[in-house]
Design a protein around this motif. Structure first.
Motif, PDB file in Angstrom:
ATOM      1  N   LEU A 176       0.795  -1.225   0.000  1.00  0.00           N
ATOM      2  CA  LEU A 176       0.000   0.000   0.000  1.00  0.00           C
ATOM      3  C   LEU A 176       0.828   1.275   0.000  1.00  0.00           C
ATOM      4  N   LEU A 177       2.002   1.238   0.619  1.00  0.00           N
ATOM      5  CA  LEU A 177       2.774   2.463   0.825  1.00  0.00           C
ATOM      6  C   LEU A 177       3.405   2.968  -0.475  1.00  0.00           C
ATOM      7  N   PRO A 178       3.468   4.283  -0.653  1.00  0.00           N
ATOM      8  CA  PRO A 178       4.073   4.869  -1.860  1.00  0.00           C
ATOM      9  C   PRO A 178       5.589   4.929  -1.750  1.00  0.00           C
ATOM     10  N   VAL A 179       6.222   3.776  -1.879  1.00  0.00           N
ATOM     11  CA  VAL A 179       7.682   3.712  -1.807  1.00  0.00           C
ATOM     12  C   VAL A 179       8.219   3.243  -3.151  1.00  0.00           C
ATOM     13  N   PRO A 180       9.468   3.586  -3.492  1.00  0.00           N
ATOM     14  CA  PRO A 180      10.044   3.163  -4.780  1.00  0.00           C
ATOM     15  C   PRO A 180      10.097   1.642  -4.900  1.00  0.00           C
ATOM     16  N   LEU A 181      10.102   1.168  -6.136  1.00  0.00           N
ATOM     17  CA  LEU A 181      10.150  -0.272  -6.368  1.00  0.00           C
ATOM     18  C   LEU A 181      11.382  -0.912  -5.741  1.00  0.00           C
ATOM     19  N   ALA A 182      12.517  -0.225  -5.801  1.00  0.00           N
ATOM     20  CA  ALA A 182      13.741  -0.779  -5.228  1.00  0.00           C
ATOM     21  C   ALA A 182      13.584  -1.007  -3.733  1.00  0.00           C
ATOM     22  N   ALA A 183      12.970  -0.053  -3.037  1.00  0.00           N
ATOM     23  CA  ALA A 183      12.741  -0.200  -1.602  1.00  0.00           C
ATOM     24  C   ALA A 183      11.744  -1.317  -1.321  1.00  0.00           C
ATOM     25  N   ARG A 184      10.725  -1.422  -2.159  1.00  0.00           N
ATOM     26  CA  ARG A 184       9.724  -2.482  -1.976  1.00  0.00           C
ATOM     27  C   ARG A 184      10.372  -3.856  -2.159  1.00  0.00           C
ATOM     28  N   GLN A 185      11.257  -3.960  -3.144  1.00  0.00           N
ATOM     29  CA  GLN A 185      11.965  -5.223  -3.373  1.00  0.00           C
ATOM     30  C   GLN A 185      12.831  -5.577  -2.169  1.00  0.00           C
ATOM     31  N   GLN A 186      13.542  -4.598  -1.625  1.00  0.00           N
ATOM     32  CA  GLN A 186      14.397  -4.847  -0.467  1.00  0.00           C
ATOM     33  C   GLN A 186      13.579  -5.301   0.740  1.00  0.00           C
ATOM     34  N   LEU A 187      12.418  -4.715   0.920  1.00  0.00           N
ATOM     35  CA  LEU A 187      11.553  -5.121   2.028  1.00  0.00           C
ATOM     36  C   LEU A 187      11.064  -6.550   1.828  1.00  0.00           C
ATOM     37  N   MET A 188      10.672  -6.880   0.613  1.00  0.00           N
ATOM     38  CA  MET A 188      10.206  -8.238   0.327  1.00  0.00           C
ATOM     39  C   MET A 188      11.298  -9.260   0.607  1.00  0.00           C
ATOM     40  N   ALA A 189      12.553  -8.890   0.338  1.00  0.00           N
ATOM     41  CA  ALA A 189      13.665  -9.828   0.465  1.00  0.00           C
ATOM     42  C   ALA A 189      14.116 -10.030   1.907  1.00  0.00           C
ATOM     43  N   LEU A 190      13.701  -9.174   2.826  1.00  0.00           N
ATOM     44  CA  LEU A 190      14.112  -9.328   4.222  1.00  0.00           C
ATOM     45  C   LEU A 190      13.545 -10.621   4.800  1.00  0.00           C
ATOM     46  N   THR A 191      14.394 -11.382   5.472  1.00  0.00           N
ATOM     47  CA  THR A 191      13.956 -12.677   6.013  1.00  0.00           C
ATOM     48  C   THR A 191      13.369 -12.563   7.408  1.00  0.00           C
ATOM     49  N   ASP A 192      13.565 -11.429   8.070  1.00  0.00           N
ATOM     50  CA  ASP A 192      13.054 -11.234   9.427  1.00  0.00           C
ATOM     51  C   ASP A 192      11.775 -10.399   9.351  1.00  0.00           C
TER      52      ASP A 192
END
Length: 210
Positions: A176-192
């Motif tokens: 939902l949040l208006p963040v850049p795709l790169a930041a969204r990808q990094q968040l998705m990749a976090l394992t914690d």
């Protein structure tokens, strides 16, 4: 249909300028021959395909256009077909559910332009972690947001809602949040999942959303 219990030997990829999250929903209008074939194959074999975030190049090939190198993120999310409807001849409306995150060792572009990943590894699902009091405000804000979105007929909300799960709450906020795709990808990749929700919580507070 259920997601494959094990990583497939090969996985067809669908590069998009978006990030699919586990447990999320994705709607697509499919009209290119290579992706129509992909959807037909996945329906027939009851297998997922892989959604990867496109960094360079176009997901649609335009006749006569100069060739552009295609680059996408090295981690994606399995997409399981939930619903497939024919909008018109040669055009499908597809609804997908996000499954496990995955990585691969080798890539190959087929003659039809479809990307195929080999040596696919599925990443573990988020461990079940309650948000706790620390993230109670983020949970309540998401509940309010979902209640508002539910009033919109075009809203694509998950069928199951798990406000007691930190990873699920974080993933839904990331969508939902208006963040850049790169930041969204990094968040998705976090394992914690608690780390992911912590970053989301910081963003919400910085924008005075909670």
């Amino acid at each position: 249909m259920t997601l494959a219990a094990h990583a497939p030997d090969t996985l067809a990829l669908f590069p998009l300028r978006t990030v699919l999250f586990p447990g999320g929903r994705l709607s697509l209008k499919v009209f290119e021959a290579r992706y129509l074939d992909l959807v037909s194959s996945c329906m027939r074999e009851q297998q997922p395909f892989g959604v990867v975030c496109l960094l360079q190049g176009g997901k649609v090939r335009k006749p006569g256009a100069a060739a552009v190198t295609t680059r996408f993120e090295p981690m994606g999310v399995l997409a399981q077909l939930v619903e497939v409807d024919a909008m018109s001849p040669g055009v499908l409306k597809v609804r997908c559910a996000g499954g496990a995150r995955f990585q691969w060792t080798t890539l190959q572009e087929n003659r039809d332009g479809l990307w195929q990943a080999s040596g696919v590894t599925l990443l573990p699902n988020d461990p079940a972690e309650p948000p706790g009091e620390r993230f109670a405000d983020a949970v309540q804000a998401l509940q309010r947001a979902y209640a508002a979105l539910a009033q919109r007929p075009e809203a694509e909300l998950p069928d199951e809602q798990h406000f007691d799960d930190a990873g699920w709450v974080a993933n839904r906020w990331c969508e939902l949040l208006p963040v850049p795709l790169a930041a969204r990808q990094q968040l998705m990749a976090l394992t914690d999942p608690l780390q992911r929700l912590g970053l989301v919580d910081e963003f919400l507070r910085s924008k005075q959303l909670i």
